[in-house]
Design a protein around this motif. Structure first.
Motif, mmCIF file in Angstrom:
data_model
loop_
_atom_site.group_PDB
_atom_site.id
_atom_site.type_symbol
_atom_site.label_atom_id
_atom_site.label_comp_id
_atom_site.label_asym_id
_atom_site.label_seq_id
_atom_site.Cartn_x
_atom_site.Cartn_y
_atom_site.Cartn_z
ATOM 1 N N GLN A 112 0.814 -1.171 -0.187
ATOM 2 C CA GLN A 112 -0.109 0.112 0.093
ATOM 3 C C GLN A 112 1.087 1.301 -0.013
ATOM 4 O OE1 GLN A 112 -2.685 0.670 3.527
ATOM 5 N NE2 GLN A 112 -4.193 0.884 2.003
ATOM 6 N N VAL A 113 0.643 2.268 -0.988
ATOM 7 C CA VAL A 113 1.674 3.377 -1.169
ATOM 8 C C VAL A 113 0.790 4.397 -1.226
ATOM 9 C CG1 VAL A 113 3.351 2.035 -2.332
ATOM 10 C CG2 VAL A 113 1.568 2.901 -3.568
ATOM 11 N N PRO A 114 1.217 5.561 -0.822
ATOM 12 C CA PRO A 114 0.373 6.820 -0.670
ATOM 13 C C PRO A 114 0.543 7.587 -2.152
ATOM 14 C CG PRO A 114 2.677 7.139 0.302
ATOM 15 C CD PRO A 114 2.585 5.731 0.084
ATOM 16 N N VAL A 115 -0.376 8.064 -2.614
ATOM 17 C CA VAL A 115 -0.368 8.708 -3.859
ATOM 18 C C VAL A 115 -1.156 10.223 -3.698
ATOM 19 C CG1 VAL A 115 -0.610 6.770 -5.144
ATOM 20 C CG2 VAL A 115 -2.751 7.777 -4.762
ATOM 21 N N GLY A 116 -0.871 11.084 -4.489
ATOM 22 C CA GLY A 116 -1.414 12.303 -4.171
ATOM 23 C C GLY A 116 -1.677 13.068 -5.668
ATOM 24 N N MET A 117 -0.580 14.033 -5.868
ATOM 25 C CA MET A 117 -0.513 14.744 -7.408
ATOM 26 C C MET A 117 0.314 13.859 -8.208
ATOM 27 S SD MET A 117 -2.465 16.994 -6.335
ATOM 28 C CE MET A 117 -3.134 16.113 -5.139
ATOM 29 N N VAL A 118 0.235 13.932 -9.585
ATOM 30 C CA VAL A 118 0.876 13.192 -10.591
ATOM 31 C C VAL A 118 1.076 14.075 -11.793
ATOM 32 C CG1 VAL A 118 -1.067 11.977 -11.632
ATOM 33 C CG2 VAL A 118 1.437 11.155 -11.781
ATOM 34 N N VAL A 119 2.231 14.235 -12.236
ATOM 35 C CA VAL A 119 2.494 14.920 -13.544
ATOM 36 C C VAL A 119 3.549 13.978 -14.281
ATOM 37 C CG1 VAL A 119 2.270 17.106 -12.811
ATOM 38 C CG2 VAL A 119 4.383 16.149 -12.951
ATOM 39 N N GLU A 120 3.371 14.040 -15.706
ATOM 40 C CA GLU A 120 4.410 13.382 -16.522
ATOM 41 C C GLU A 120 5.390 14.240 -17.278
ATOM 42 O OE1 GLU A 120 2.683 10.773 -19.612
ATOM 43 O OE2 GLU A 120 1.519 9.634 -18.316
ATOM 44 N N TYR A 121 6.542 13.826 -17.555
ATOM 45 C CA TYR A 121 7.625 14.868 -17.796
ATOM 46 C C TYR A 121 8.534 14.113 -18.775
ATOM 47 C CZ TYR A 121 10.858 12.551 -14.792
ATOM 48 O OH TYR A 121 11.611 11.536 -13.888
ATOM 49 N N TYR A 122 9.321 14.701 -19.565
ATOM 50 C CA TYR A 122 10.277 14.450 -20.344
ATOM 51 C C TYR A 122 11.842 14.468 -19.683
ATOM 52 C CZ TYR A 122 7.054 14.745 -24.334
ATOM 53 O OH TYR A 122 5.963 14.730 -25.211
ATOM 54 N N SER A 123 12.465 13.317 -19.705
ATOM 55 C CA SER A 123 13.556 13.545 -18.930
ATOM 56 C C SER A 123 14.610 13.947 -19.549
ATOM 57 C CB SER A 123 14.051 11.882 -18.806
ATOM 58 O OG SER A 123 15.042 11.721 -18.149
ATOM 59 N N SER A 124 15.788 14.514 -18.943
ATOM 60 C CA SER A 124 16.911 15.042 -19.631
ATOM 61 C C SER A 124 17.949 14.063 -19.818
ATOM 62 C CB SER A 124 17.251 15.992 -18.619
ATOM 63 O OG SER A 124 17.876 15.569 -17.255
ATOM 64 N N HIS A 125 17.649 12.801 -19.205
ATOM 65 C CA HIS A 125 18.633 11.731 -19.523
ATOM 66 C C HIS A 125 18.257 11.046 -20.778
ATOM 67 C CE1 HIS A 125 19.653 11.375 -14.894
ATOM 68 N NE2 HIS A 125 19.975 12.401 -15.345
ATOM 69 N N TRP A 126 18.750 11.577 -21.839
ATOM 70 C CA TRP A 126 18.575 10.961 -23.095
ATOM 71 C C TRP A 126 19.545 9.886 -23.507
ATOM 72 C CZ3 TRP A 126 22.805 11.692 -26.200
ATOM 73 C CH2 TRP A 126 23.611 12.949 -25.836
ATOM 74 N N CYS A 127 20.639 9.524 -22.614
ATOM 75 C CA CYS A 127 21.289 8.278 -22.884
ATOM 76 C C CYS A 127 21.558 7.773 -21.590
ATOM 77 C CB CYS A 127 22.663 8.785 -23.500
ATOM 78 S SG CYS A 127 23.505 10.490 -22.414
ATOM 79 N N GLU A 128 22.068 6.633 -21.433
ATOM 80 C CA GLU A 128 22.379 5.835 -20.367
ATOM 81 C C GLU A 128 23.769 5.002 -20.564
ATOM 82 O OE1 GLU A 128 20.071 1.749 -21.440
ATOM 83 O OE2 GLU A 128 19.002 3.408 -20.816
ATOM 84 N N SER A 129 24.269 4.628 -19.345
ATOM 85 C CA SER A 129 25.366 4.044 -19.425
ATOM 86 C C SER A 129 25.163 2.522 -19.527
ATOM 87 C CB SER A 129 26.141 3.933 -17.770
ATOM 88 O OG SER A 129 25.192 3.262 -17.013
#
Length: 248
Positions: free
Chosen positions: A146-163
């Motif tokens: 059981q986890v708390p939830v409240g507000m939510v938004v979606e966003y574009y990540s600045s991490h366009w690459c990965e190791s």
């Protein structure tokens, strides 16, 4: 996904250049310059609306706390994704002028919470209006917890690459890093930019890369938002109650 070195090797073969066996960030050789061009290409492509870069951010409201942290990799919001999951209502995005009008102008009541993103001491935060008068959230079951939830938004990540170990990064630093975008597009973007840096003809390759980018975006699953005045609620809109409007 191909590594940065593999992308450079593939493009080098296509434009008749020596195929490098290694690449060093900041190197002055042919591969090093190509690596720098690839970093620029990745950054430019990351500003497009790729689903590969979309993440969800949840946070719960705290009494008398006007703003909340955004993720470290936050780059920009996805339009129309703000939601108050406690009240089951959208969050209304406000621009700079609307925010100041609400915070400084005439007092008006509205059943939907409002928000905007701006900086606090150099860090971007999400502000909620009105400032919460209570600590509020709800709970839901996820993976048996059981986890708390409240507000939510979606966003574009600045991490366009990965190791190589799949840790997100805001820029390439190693030849083993990969870009979180389609390989053929990354190669096409590198090709015309690399040719331009060598003072070789590149117009056809640039057109091909742009056409491929448009095609992949159209197939990406993120449709264009057509705003008919329904996605924002500001002072220019009348405050119409959602209940008790006199209907029997």
């Amino acid at each position: 996904m191909a590594t940065a070195l593999e992308v450079i090797q593939n493009v080098a073969l296509e434009i008749n250049l020596p195929r490098p066996s290694a690449v060093t960030d900041g190197g002055q050789d042919l591969a090093g310059r190509a690596f720098q061009i690839l970093k620029t290409a990745g950054k430019r492509l990351s500003k497009k609306d790729w689903p590969e870069l979309v993440y969800e951010h949840e946070f719960t409201l705290v009494k008398d706390q006007p703003y909340y942290d955004m993720p470290d990799d936050y780059d920009r919001l996805v339009q129309g994704t703000g939601w108050d999951r406690v009240e089951s209502r959208p969050l209304t995005p406000l621009n700079t002028q609307q925010w100041q009008e609400w915070k400084s102008g005439l007092v008006q009541a509205e059943v939907w919470k409002q928000f905007r993103v701006k900086a606090v001491e150099g860090d971007r935060k999400i502000f909620i209006n009105p400032t919460p008068s209570t600590t509020g959230n709800t709970f839901e079951l996820r993976d048996g917890v059981q986890v708390p939830v409240g507000m939510v938004v979606e966003y574009y990540s600045s991490h366009w690459c990965e190791s190589a170990s799949k840790v997100g990064k805001a820029s390439l630093t190693l030849g083993t890093d990969v870009i979180r975008l389609p390989d053929d597009l990354v190669e096409a973007e590198l090709k015309w930019r690399w040719l331009r840096s060598l003072s070789r003809p590149y117009a056809d390759e640039k057109i091909e890369a742009e056409s491929l980018c448009d095609q992949l975006l159209a197939q990406s699953g993120i449709p264009e938002t057509l705003d008919a005045g329904l996605t924002t609620r500001g002072l220019s809109h009348p405050n119409i109650p959602e209940t008790n409007v006199g209907l029997s």
